[in-house]
Design an enzyme around this catalytic site. Structure first.
Site, PDB file in Angstrom:
ATOM      1  CB  CYS A 159      -3.613   7.809   9.505  1.00  0.00           C
ATOM      2  SG  CYS A 159      -4.326   6.330   8.773  1.00  0.00           S
ATOM      3  NE  ARG A 177      -6.326   5.990   4.221  1.00  0.00           N
ATOM      4  CZ  ARG A 177      -6.576   7.071   3.519  1.00  0.00           C
ATOM      5  NH1 ARG A 177      -7.777   7.561   3.471  1.00  0.00           N
ATOM      6  NH2 ARG A 177      -5.620   7.682   2.871  1.00  0.00           N
ATOM      7  NE  ARG A 220       1.076  11.362   8.321  1.00  0.00           N
ATOM      8  CZ  ARG A 220       0.590  10.338   7.615  1.00  0.00           C
ATOM      9  NH1 ARG A 220      -0.650   9.951   7.775  1.00  0.00           N
ATOM     10  NH2 ARG A 220       1.350   9.691   6.751  1.00  0.00           N
ATOM     11  CG  ASP A 259       3.391   2.393   9.240  1.00  0.00           C
ATOM     12  OD1 ASP A 259       2.604   3.252   9.628  1.00  0.00           O
ATOM     13  OD2 ASP A 259       4.301   2.625   8.422  1.00  0.00           O
ATOM     14  CE  LYS A 288      -1.686   3.146   3.167  1.00  0.00           C
ATOM     15  NZ  LYS A 288      -0.849   3.831   4.145  1.00  0.00           N
ATOM     16  CG  ASN A 289       2.644   2.965   3.074  1.00  0.00           C
ATOM     17  OD1 ASN A 289       1.513   3.368   2.782  1.00  0.00           O
ATOM     18  ND2 ASN A 289       3.079   2.893   4.325  1.00  0.00           N
TER      19      ASN A 289
HETATM   20  N1  EPU Z   1       7.798  15.281   8.571  1.00  0.00           N
HETATM   21  C1  EPU Z   1       7.995  16.629   8.719  1.00  0.00           C
HETATM   22  N2  EPU Z   1       7.943  17.419   7.601  1.00  0.00           N
HETATM   23  C2  EPU Z   1       7.691  16.909   6.355  1.00  0.00           C
HETATM   24  C3  EPU Z   1       7.510  15.517   6.217  1.00  0.00           C
HETATM   25  C4  EPU Z   1       7.562  14.727   7.354  1.00  0.00           C
HETATM   26  O1  EPU Z   1       8.219  17.119   9.817  1.00  0.00           O
HETATM   27  O2  EPU Z   1       7.652  17.686   5.368  1.00  0.00           O
HETATM   28  C5  EPU Z   1       7.820  14.417   9.774  1.00  0.00           C
HETATM   29  C6  EPU Z   1       6.437  13.804  10.056  1.00  0.00           C
HETATM   30  O3  EPU Z   1       5.618  14.701  10.767  1.00  0.00           O
HETATM   31  C7  EPU Z   1       6.792  12.562  10.835  1.00  0.00           C
HETATM   32  C8  EPU Z   1       8.127  12.127  10.216  1.00  0.00           C
HETATM   33  O4  EPU Z   1       8.642  13.280   9.534  1.00  0.00           O
HETATM   34  O5  EPU Z   1       6.992  12.879  12.178  1.00  0.00           O
HETATM   35  C9  EPU Z   1       8.048  10.970   9.273  1.00  0.00           C
HETATM   36  O6  EPU Z   1       7.102  11.226   8.262  1.00  0.00           O
HETATM   37  P1  EPU Z   1       7.266  10.664   6.786  1.00  0.00           P
HETATM   38  O7  EPU Z   1       7.328  11.795   5.841  1.00  0.00           O
HETATM   39  O8  EPU Z   1       8.373   9.663   6.773  1.00  0.00           O
HETATM   40  O9  EPU Z   1       5.892   9.895   6.584  1.00  0.00           O
HETATM   41  P2  EPU Z   1       4.976   9.878   5.317  1.00  0.00           P
HETATM   42  O10 EPU Z   1       5.764   9.814   4.078  1.00  0.00           O
HETATM   43  O11 EPU Z   1       3.921  10.921   5.437  1.00  0.00           O
HETATM   44  C10 EPU Z   1       4.884   7.268   5.106  1.00  0.00           C
HETATM   45  C11 EPU Z   1       3.799   6.232   5.179  1.00  0.00           C
HETATM   46  C12 EPU Z   1       3.324   6.075   6.605  1.00  0.00           C
HETATM   47  C13 EPU Z   1       4.504   5.666   7.467  1.00  0.00           C
HETATM   48  C14 EPU Z   1       5.638   6.698   7.325  1.00  0.00           C
HETATM   49  C15 EPU Z   1       6.883   6.292   8.075  1.00  0.00           C
HETATM   50  C16 EPU Z   1       2.773   6.419   3.022  1.00  0.00           C
HETATM   51  C17 EPU Z   1       1.582   6.805   2.219  1.00  0.00           C
HETATM   52  N3  EPU Z   1       2.707   6.642   4.324  1.00  0.00           N
HETATM   53  O12 EPU Z   1       4.262   8.476   5.539  1.00  0.00           O
HETATM   54  O13 EPU Z   1       2.365   5.028   6.600  1.00  0.00           O
HETATM   55  O14 EPU Z   1       4.102   5.575   8.799  1.00  0.00           O
HETATM   56  O15 EPU Z   1       5.971   6.878   5.931  1.00  0.00           O
HETATM   57  O16 EPU Z   1       7.366   5.077   7.616  1.00  0.00           O
HETATM   58  O17 EPU Z   1       3.735   5.886   2.497  1.00  0.00           O
HETATM   59  C18 EPU Z   1       0.494   3.825   7.275  1.00  0.00           C
HETATM   60  O18 EPU Z   1       0.738   3.065   6.320  1.00  0.00           O
HETATM   61  O19 EPU Z   1      -0.379   3.571   8.163  1.00  0.00           O
HETATM   62  C19 EPU Z   1       1.253   5.074   7.378  1.00  0.00           C
HETATM   63  C20 EPU Z   1       0.896   6.077   8.168  1.00  0.00           C
END
Ligand code: EPU
Length: 446
Positions: A131, A427, A136, A319, A35-36
């Site tokens: 979520c 999702r 985020r 996760d 999914k990711n």
């Molecule tokens: N962060 C910032 N600024 C940014 C981007 C991120 O401060 O511009 C912070 C976030 O607030 C968080 C940390 O960095 O504290 C990590 O966030 P990241 O950007 O790595 O997460 P993401 O890309 O939004 C993806 C997955 C998440 C998973 C995380 C970490 C997808 C669609 N989502 O999210 O998956 O938890 O990486 O591995 O790929 C899930 O599948 O349930 C899920 C939430």
């Protein structure tokens, strides 16, 4: 309502799932594309006018959302069982109305910025869904695109990026964010010159995206020290790709097996993506057999407490934390869990305590090291005393991973649990009811 002698009785009505627990889950489930990874690979198709074919496609909501988004941009998306064919020859720039329609449904649309800048020189910035597990933000994304040469025009509800061309540069992420790493890669592949991204995330789903881009003609080097170097190229081509299996779903079923004291074979689960999880699972008392076609999970001995600290890859994924915590409620002793990726990922434990768990939250970093949330007043450490028998309750599902974790808790609990907002689980987990049925649960339509 029918009563049965099978492992668990489950009823569905609208967005509600009712589970009678207390019996082990036994049998086999198959997992498909992550999914990711899938939706990001779909975004990569925006970079080419040639047809692209994705295989091992699972039936999860984000795939549908991005398919609809691509269609709204003028692309053609043809869906066959387990397969997607995407042709973006007639792609149009993103209209604000289209973006509005998709804003709030998913976090993936932010990743369209790089490809849309490459094709049209303009990319509206979406407000994001996903979520609710902390603030985020997308500041890393926007800053990186500006560093690549995009100009930000801010207007309430109508901000956009413009660039006649992007230029390779050195970018450092304050934190190895998965999404920001993907953002930089998807933008820099078509930029002029070389981009060096340091402190990048290197999750298997990102490597899968890089494999796709390499098939498309990109030049991307991944070094051992979180440095990713992207050499911009003028044209990218179509591809055929089979996406990596979903390691989050695999781990979730593993936790369901060990918590209910059952035995589950997860077809297509891969050891290479789950090594950190497997180590913790074994320390907890879980056992597993790695086969050519998947991994089988069961309880090897009495479960005992373990310390856990979430981290970016190759650490223990955030996760995996929620389903693992359910297993920890059944382990002998006191477990300490330190969440270092999201500041607010323990909101789900209040409901578990209502079910009989004994989990206390702390603002301090209780892990082996300090993290960025320690000074910021977030309840990001948990102490779990076990084992505690769980009993059925009525629970509202706040986010995807918490949702599946409540399903595990309900299956392990004595009596009946009612889970509300259950469609959120779709999702990230395809065919949830069919899989639960295959493991001995029964679904009764109310
Ligand atoms: N962060 C910032 N600024 C940014 C981007 C991120 O401060 O511009 C912070 C976030 O607030 C968080 C940390 O960095 O504290 C990590 O966030 P990241 O950007 O790595 O997460 P993401 O890309 O939004 C993806 C997955 C998440 C998973 C995380 C970490 C997808 C669609 N989502 O999210 O998956 O938890 O990486 O591995 O790929 C899930 O599948 O349930 C899920 C939430």
């Amino acid at each position: 309502m029918a009563s049965t002698s099978t492992a668990a009785v489950i009823e569905t009505a609208a967005d509600i799932l009712t589970i009678r627990g207390g019996k082990p889950l036994v049998g086999e489930v198959a997992i498909r594309g992550a999914k990711n990874a899938l939706p990001k690979i779909m975004v990569a198709t925006l970079l080419t006018a040639e047809p692209c074919i994705l295989r091992n496609v699972s039936d999860v909501a984000d795939v549908d959302i991005i398919a609809d988004l691509i269609r709204a941009l003028g692309g053609e998306v043809t869906r066959r069982p387990g397969e997607l064919e995407i042709n973006n020859a007639n792609l149009q720039p993103m209209e604000r109305s289209v973006l509005k329609e998709f804003s709030g449904k998913s976090r993936i649309p932010i990743l369209t910025c790089g490809p849309l800048l490459a094709r049209f020189g303009v990319a509206p910035i979406p407000s994001l869904g996903g979520c609710r597990i902390g603030p985020r933000p997308v500041d890393f994304h926007i800053r990186a695109l500006q560093e690549l040469g995009a100009e930000l025009h801010e207007e309430p509800g109508a901000s956009q990026l413009n660039a006649t061309k992007l230029y390779g540069t050195k970018i450092h992420l304050d934190y190895p964010s998965v999404g920001a790493t993907e953002q930089v890669i998807l933008a820099a592949v078509r930029a002029e010159g070389v981009t060096e991204l340091s402190n990048a995330a290197v999750e298997p789903e990102i490597i899968d995206l890089i494999c796709v881009l390499q098939k498309m003609g990109a030049i991307i080097m991944v070094d051992t020290d979180r440095v990713i170097t992207i050499v911009g190229v003028p044209v990218l081509h179509g591809f055929q790709h089979s996406t990596i299996p979903d390691r989050l779903e695999a781990a979730s079923w593993a936790c369901a097996a060990v918590t209910t004291n059952g035995r589950i074979f997860v077809r297509n689960a891969r050891q290479i993506d789950m090594m950190t999880f497997l180590n913790k699972f074994r320390q907890l008392g879980g056992d597993f057999a790695i086969r050519e076609d998947g991994i089988e999970f069961w309880r090897g001995r009495e479960l005992t407490s373990v310390p856990l600290e979430t981290d970016v890859h190759p650490g223990f994924m955030t996760d995996w934390q929620q389903p693992f915590v359910i297993a920890l409620t059944q382990a002998q002793g006191v477990s300490v869990v330190h969440e270092t990726v999201y500041e607010e990922r323990f909101g789900y434990v209040a409901a578990l305590n209502k079910m009989g768990a004994r989990i206390q939250l702390y603002r301090e970093c209780l892990g082996s090291r300090k993290c960025r949330f320690g000074q910021r007043n977030y309840l990001h450490s948990a102490v779990i005393a076990g084992p505690t028998p769980l009993h059925g309750e009525r629970i509202y599902i706040p986010d995807l991973r918490a949702g599946f974790s409540y399903v595990i808790a309900a299956l392990a609990a004595e009596g009946v649990s009612t889970l509300e907002n259950v469609s959120l689980i779709g999702r990230g987990y395809e065919n949830l009811y069919a899989k639960l049925r295959a493991l001995g649960a029964e679904i009764v339509e109310v």
